[in-house]
Design an enzyme around this catalytic site. Structure first.
Site, short mmCIF file in Angstrom:
data_model
loop_
_atom_site.label_atom_id
_atom_site.label_comp_id
_atom_site.label_asym_id
_atom_site.label_seq_id
_atom_site.Cartn_x
_atom_site.Cartn_y
_atom_site.Cartn_z
N HIS A 1 4.74 -5.96 48.78
CA HIS A 1 4.85 -6.06 47.32
C HIS A 1 6.29 -5.89 46.83
O HIS A 1 6.78 -4.78 46.69
CB HIS A 1 3.96 -4.97 46.69
CG HIS A 1 3.70 -5.16 45.23
ND1 HIS A 1 2.46 -4.97 44.68
CD2 HIS A 1 4.51 -5.49 44.19
CE1 HIS A 1 2.52 -5.20 43.38
NE2 HIS A 1 3.76 -5.50 43.06
N HIS B 1 9.38 -7.62 43.94
CA HIS B 1 9.72 -8.52 42.84
C HIS B 1 11.17 -8.94 43.03
O HIS B 1 12.08 -8.12 42.87
CB HIS B 1 9.57 -7.80 41.49
CG HIS B 1 8.16 -7.38 41.20
ND1 HIS B 1 7.28 -8.16 40.51
CD2 HIS B 1 7.48 -6.25 41.52
CE1 HIS B 1 6.12 -7.55 40.40
NE2 HIS B 1 6.21 -6.38 41.01
N ASN C 1 5.52 -13.01 39.24
CA ASN C 1 5.87 -12.90 37.82
C ASN C 1 7.33 -13.24 37.57
O ASN C 1 8.10 -12.46 37.01
CB ASN C 1 5.50 -11.52 37.25
CG ASN C 1 6.21 -10.37 37.95
OD1 ASN C 1 6.65 -10.50 39.08
ND2 ASN C 1 6.33 -9.25 37.26
N ASP D 1 -0.59 -10.14 39.58
CA ASP D 1 0.05 -8.82 39.58
C ASP D 1 -0.14 -8.09 38.25
O ASP D 1 -1.25 -7.76 37.91
CB ASP D 1 1.52 -8.87 40.00
CG ASP D 1 2.02 -7.45 40.30
OD1 ASP D 1 1.20 -6.63 40.74
OD2 ASP D 1 3.21 -7.14 40.08
N HIS E 1 -3.60 -5.94 41.26
CA HIS E 1 -2.96 -4.86 40.51
C HIS E 1 -4.04 -4.44 39.52
O HIS E 1 -4.20 -5.05 38.46
CB HIS E 1 -1.70 -5.40 39.81
CG HIS E 1 -1.15 -4.51 38.73
ND1 HIS E 1 0.18 -4.16 38.66
CD2 HIS E 1 -1.72 -3.91 37.66
CE1 HIS E 1 0.38 -3.39 37.59
NE2 HIS E 1 -0.75 -3.23 36.97
N ASP F 1 6.58 -1.99 45.89
CA ASP F 1 6.58 -2.47 44.49
C ASP F 1 8.01 -2.47 43.95
O ASP F 1 8.26 -2.06 42.81
CB ASP F 1 5.64 -1.66 43.59
CG ASP F 1 5.39 -2.35 42.26
OD1 ASP F 1 5.87 -3.49 42.06
OD2 ASP F 1 4.71 -1.76 41.40
N HIS G 1 15.23 -3.67 37.48
CA HIS G 1 15.55 -3.95 36.07
C HIS G 1 16.98 -3.50 35.85
O HIS G 1 17.45 -2.55 36.48
CB HIS G 1 14.61 -3.16 35.13
CG HIS G 1 13.19 -3.62 35.20
ND1 HIS G 1 12.77 -4.82 34.69
CD2 HIS G 1 12.08 -3.04 35.72
CE1 HIS G 1 11.47 -4.97 34.89
NE2 HIS G 1 11.03 -3.91 35.53
O1 DOR Z 1 6.10 -1.23 37.26
C1 DOR Z 1 5.87 -2.43 37.36
N1 DOR Z 1 6.86 -3.34 37.39
N2 DOR Z 1 4.61 -2.84 37.43
C2 DOR Z 1 4.28 -4.16 37.38
O2 DOR Z 1 3.14 -4.46 37.43
C3 DOR Z 1 5.31 -5.18 37.24
C4 DOR Z 1 6.60 -4.68 37.73
C5 DOR Z 1 7.74 -5.55 37.29
O3 DOR Z 1 7.63 -6.77 37.46
O4 DOR Z 1 8.74 -5.02 36.84
ZN ZN Z 2 1.80 -4.54 40.23
#
Ligand code: DOR
Ligand code: ZN
Length: 426
Positions: free
Chosen positions: A60, A62, A94, A151, A178, A304, A308
């Site tokens: 998992h 991103h 996403n 997700d 999720h 996960d 950001h």
């Molecule tokens: O904390 C999270 N960040 N949960 C999610 O489901 C999405 C993820 C994100 O894409 O930043």
């Molecule tokens: Zn998630």
């Protein structure tokens, strides 16, 4: 390139290897695995005092490309992963546009080839992640998708989810959930409980996850789909999954290093690096997750990794985007919190971070194991090295980690991925 790793302690539970051995790698392929190999052909790596694990696999992450490359690109995310000991990861869909089209998958796979790293894209379960219409799963699978998921936006329409699971089952695609009932979550920003009341922040009840998991498990039983519940955060979820496994329903699960090691008490300073979905919960939940990891209810550990930018995370707690990075700290946190505290043996650590993810994804031989004749996907680990997590040391484009300032015990010192030595820190 050729390497000879001398005298590393090899831990490969799949092939029942737990011994000090030499490993000869020629042209990227593991050629020999035994004591006292004497081939001065290529570079020798002194593995004395180190462990050699199968390369880690993250179910998992991103990586934000396309659409949000300022947070992370496929290249920067892959580099962060390699530094953390990973050789492969499943990317969440996403992105912008979302991964619901062949062209997005093609791009991910092409970019991943720029570094010695494997990406296994998860495509969306519904078009545009809108929860209204199923994605073209057969085309997405053909393009290279390994799993389907929306997700962060759980599919609340049970009939649509039933159909999705039926198609996924026919195509043998993993369905990743999720699990979060949005109506119950009610726009909350942290765990609902004593802490949220004290801090005056809107809470997300654990029930929002448990209710969602229960429905998904029932639909997995109905359809025969392979369901994978990701980032388990609540005690009730562990209980539901344990029951489902007892009933032989095809369900697997992962938990993140932050959920098995931290609690919602840490939100007290309104630090947005402790804001993520699902949220950190109570000590009771954390202990249940550790128990689930120990007894096999939770099969795998996944990060996960959700980068950001600092600007975005600078917002007030309720306004900041949820998510924390995790690729560069996952192994260290797992060794510190689970191995050194006696929850897991090193073999079990390898199971959770490599062998089980490979099994869940149905990866070919050579992943999640150290086998002669397969490509070298390995990580050399110092389980005793103590190091402090520093903001400025991250290779990721973002540094929104909830472990900054923590001293961890255990680190990846070199990753050999796709038969290439990526990094050596000794
Ligand atoms: O904390 C999270 N960040 N949960 C999610 O489901 C999405 C993820 C994100 O894409 O930043
Ligand atoms: Zn998630």
């Amino acid at each position: 390139m050729n390497w000879l790793i001398k005298k590393a302690h090899v831990v490969d539970p799949k092939n029942k290897v737990d011994a000090t051995l030499d490993v000869a790698i020629k042209n990227g392929i593991i050629r020999e695995l035994r004591k006292d190999i004497e081939t001065p052909n290529g570079e020798t790596i002194d593995g004395n005092g180190l462990y050699l694990f199968p390369g880690l696999i993250d179910l998992h992450v991103h990586f934000r490309e396309p659409g949000f490359e300022q947070k992370e690109s496929i290249l920067s995310g892959s580099r962060a992963a390699l530094k953390g000991g990973f050789v492969a990861a499943v990317t969440m869909p996403n992105t912008q546009p979302p991964c619901d089209h062949q062209s997005v998958i093609d791009n991910i796979i092409r970019k991943a080839n720029e570094v010695p790293f494997y990406l296994f894209p998860a495509a969306t379960l519904t078009k545009g992640r809108e929860g209204k219409e199923l994605s073209e799963m057969a085309d997405l699978k053909k393009a290279g998708a390994w799993a389907v998921t929306d997700d962060g936006t759980w599919v609340s329409d049970a009939l649509l989810m039933r159909r999705a699971m039926e198609y996924a089952s026919m195509l043998d695609l993993l369905v990743i959930s999720h699990a979060e009932d949005h109506r119950l979550a009610g726009g909350g920003v942290m765990n609902e409980g004593v802490m949220s009341t004290r801090l005056g922040l809107k809470g997300i009840p654990a029930a929002s996850e448990v209710v969602a998991v229960s429905r998904d498990v029932i639909l997995a039983e109905l359809t025969g789909a392979r369901l994978h519940v990701t980032h388990v955060s609540a005690k009730g979820t562990v209980e539901q999954i344990r029951l489902a496994k007892q009933k032989k329903i095809s369900v697997t699960a992962d938990a993140t290093p932050h959920h098995f090691s931290l609690t919602d008490e840490l939100c007290a300073a309104y630090d947005t690096n402790f804001k993520m979905m699902p949220p950190l919960r109570t000590e009771e939940d954390r202990l249940a997750i550790c128990e689930g990891i120990k007894d096999g209810t939770i099969d795998a550990i996944a990060t996960d990794h959700a980068p950001h930018t600092a600007e975005e995370k600078m917002a007030e707690f309720q306004d900041a985007p949820p998510g924390v990075i995790g690729l560069e700290t996952a192994l260290g946190v797992t060794l510190t919190e689970l191995y050194h505290k006696g929850v897991l043996s090193l073999s079990q650590v390898v199971n959770k971070l490599s062998r089980e993810p490979a099994k869940i994804l149905k990866l070919p031989s050579g992943f999640g194991e150290i086998r002669v004749g397969t490509e070298a996907n390995l990580v050399l680990v110092d389980v005793h090295e103590e190091w402090t997590v520093k903001k400025e040391d991250f290779v990721s484009k973002s540094n929104n980690s909830c472990f900054i300032g923590k001293t961890l015990k255990g680190k990846a010192v070199a990753t050999i991925s796709r038969g290439t030595l990526w990094q050596k820190q000794f």
